[in-house]
Design a protein around this motif. Structure first.
Motif, PDB file in Angstrom:
ATOM      1  N   GLN A 145       0.836  -1.202   0.162  1.00 54.68           N
ATOM      2  CA  GLN A 145      -0.029  -0.143   0.158  1.00 54.68           C
ATOM      3  C   GLN A 145       0.785   1.226  -0.029  1.00 54.68           C
ATOM      4  O   GLN A 145       1.890   1.311   0.683  1.00 54.68           O
ATOM      5  CB  GLN A 145      -0.800   0.044   1.189  1.00 54.68           C
ATOM      6  N   TYR A 146       0.558   2.124  -0.832  1.00 57.88           N
ATOM      7  CA  TYR A 146       1.507   3.176  -1.027  1.00 57.88           C
ATOM      8  C   TYR A 146       0.602   4.635  -0.898  1.00 57.88           C
ATOM      9  O   TYR A 146      -0.750   4.907  -1.362  1.00 57.88           O
ATOM     10  CB  TYR A 146       1.962   3.406  -2.280  1.00 57.88           C
ATOM     11  N   ILE A 147       1.214   5.644  -0.120  1.00 60.39           N
ATOM     12  CA  ILE A 147       0.549   6.989   0.290  1.00 60.39           C
ATOM     13  C   ILE A 147       1.219   7.776  -0.915  1.00 60.39           C
ATOM     14  O   ILE A 147       2.607   8.140  -0.898  1.00 60.39           O
ATOM     15  CB  ILE A 147       0.771   7.325   1.413  1.00 60.39           C
ATOM     16  N   ASN A 151      -1.709  12.376  -1.440  1.00 62.92           N
ATOM     17  CA  ASN A 151      -2.276  11.773  -0.058  1.00 62.92           C
ATOM     18  C   ASN A 151      -3.418  10.531  -0.359  1.00 62.92           C
ATOM     19  O   ASN A 151      -4.219  10.340   0.411  1.00 62.92           O
ATOM     20  CB  ASN A 151      -2.692  12.817   0.612  1.00 62.92           C
ATOM     21  N   GLU A 152      -3.294  10.002  -1.395  1.00 60.74           N
ATOM     22  CA  GLU A 152      -4.049   8.718  -1.861  1.00 60.74           C
ATOM     23  C   GLU A 152      -3.412   7.437  -1.388  1.00 60.74           C
ATOM     24  O   GLU A 152      -2.270   7.493  -1.690  1.00 60.74           O
ATOM     25  CB  GLU A 152      -4.424   8.886  -3.475  1.00 60.74           C
ATOM     26  N   ARG A 153      -4.121   6.743  -0.762  1.00 65.49           N
ATOM     27  CA  ARG A 153      -3.763   5.385  -0.418  1.00 65.49           C
ATOM     28  C   ARG A 153      -4.010   4.356  -1.610  1.00 65.49           C
ATOM     29  O   ARG A 153      -5.096   4.063  -1.972  1.00 65.49           O
ATOM     30  CB  ARG A 153      -4.446   4.716   0.822  1.00 65.49           C
ATOM     31  N   GLU A 155      -2.796   0.870  -3.995  1.00 66.38           N
ATOM     32  CA  GLU A 155      -2.066  -0.586  -3.973  1.00 66.38           C
ATOM     33  C   GLU A 155      -1.358  -0.653  -5.129  1.00 66.38           C
ATOM     34  O   GLU A 155      -1.779  -0.437  -6.088  1.00 66.38           O
ATOM     35  CB  GLU A 155      -3.048  -1.854  -4.140  1.00 66.38           C
ATOM     36  N   ARG A 189       6.669   5.814   3.118  1.00 70.83           N
ATOM     37  CA  ARG A 189       5.146   5.704   2.540  1.00 70.83           C
ATOM     38  C   ARG A 189       4.641   4.494   2.112  1.00 70.83           C
ATOM     39  O   ARG A 189       3.636   4.299   1.457  1.00 70.83           O
ATOM     40  CB  ARG A 189       5.014   6.901   1.404  1.00 70.83           C
ATOM     41  N   GLU A 191       3.398   0.694   3.077  1.00 75.58           N
ATOM     42  CA  GLU A 191       3.074  -0.077   4.137  1.00 75.58           C
ATOM     43  C   GLU A 191       2.310  -1.579   3.681  1.00 75.58           C
ATOM     44  O   GLU A 191       2.257  -1.903   2.332  1.00 75.58           O
ATOM     45  CB  GLU A 191       1.806   0.796   4.751  1.00 75.58           C
TER      46      GLU A 191
END
Length: 305
Positions: A145-147, A151-153, A155, A189, A191
């Protein structure tokens, strides 16, 4: 005691062409029979000890196992050891540790190295760095998962190519299957990082080195001159963050910096940097950046009224 003698014996053999059993027995104050047993133990550990017959015979380590001292100067060896020690700490790499042990055998002196290096292997990133390096070596696809900067989460599924350490931060460079193009991802950033068990063909090239500050000059958009004044109480922090800018020091200890930027930066990273200095920083130019900072401050005040 035996372990210390074995380690010392290995270094003695690495640093000498041939040593007789009697010389070694005298040095360690043991019998020649004990030296014979020690040599057998060293061979069993995988170190190629060679026995030379004749009047000037004795024991030595196979030349192919040694590194020629003439290839590297003392400065080169010290620098390599320092870099590898930092790498082995970050990645817990036994291969790097073994290389360090070999390099130390050709160091000319026992004095402390003038160089110390910490390449940012904080515990919070260690597992991720190890997973990514293994995935790069084994050509395994990773997913996380990347920001984004917006500021969008999101994949992302990536074929990892290279780990980069730049400006005190770790980055992954790889082929993003979602965007079908090469991208950089900042580790801070990322996760839920994991290997998904898929392999990919080795068709990727590492990213070419680039000068980030020169990116502004290479863009088609017009370069914008930014001038910021910092008070004396923030001099050190200003130099840390904008060390490549032109500098003008004042008698009161304050500092004015000048550098070229682009229009996008005026509303992205620059306001965050400037606001982080609080009342110790003032934008002199351009007027658009001053207005943007003032608008941000009004919005911040609104939250506390």
């Amino acid at each position: 005691m035996k372990l210390e003698r074995l380690i010392s014996l290995v270094y003695m053999l690495l640093n000498n062409e041939i040593l007789s059993a009697s010389e070694l027995a005298d040095k360690y104050n043991v019998s020649q029979r004990t030296i014979y047993r020690d040599i057998e133990t060293i061979c069993a550990a995988g170190i190629p000890v060679v026995s030379y017959q004749g009047v000037n015979g004795g024991y030595g380590i196979m030349e192919e196992y040694k590194m020629d001292r003439s290839l590297l100067g003392s400065y080169d060896v010290d620098s390599l050891v320092t870099v590898l020690q930092s790498m082995s700490t970050v990645f817990q790499d036994e291969r790097a540790a073994e290389t360090i042990r070999r390099l130390k055998t050709i160091q000319s002196g026992q004095q402390a190295s003038p160089l110390s290096l910490d390449i940012g292997g904080r515990n919070v990133y260690r597992k991720s760095l190890q997973l990514l390096r293994d995935s790069i070596s084994e050509l395994r696809v990773v997913r996380f998962q990347y920001i984004s900067l917006k500021n969008e989460r999101l994949e992302r599924t990536v074929e990892p190519v290279q780990l980069l350490y730049r400006n005190d931060s770790w980055y992954l460079y790889g082929y993003c299957r979602n965007r079908q193009d090469y991208r950089e991802f900042k580790l801070s950033r990322m996760e839920e990082l994991k290997s998904i068990g898929q392999h990919f063909a080795d068709r990727h090239q590492p990213q070419a080195e680039r000068d980030e500050w020169s990116d502004y000059r290479s863009q088609e958009s017009k370069a914008i001159t930014v001038v910021i004044h910092f008070s004396a109480t923030s001099l050190a922090r200003a130099l840390d963050r904008l060390h490549q800018a032109e500098k003008d020091y004042h008698e009161d200890g304050s500092l004015t910096v000048r550098f070229q930027s682009d229009e996008r930066s005026l509303t992205s990273w620059l306001p965050h940097l400037i606001l982080g200095f609080g009342e110790d920083a003032e934008v002199i130019e351009p007027p658009a950046l001053r207005s943007h900072i003032a608008q941000r401050l009004q919005q911040m005040l609104g939250k506390y009224q």
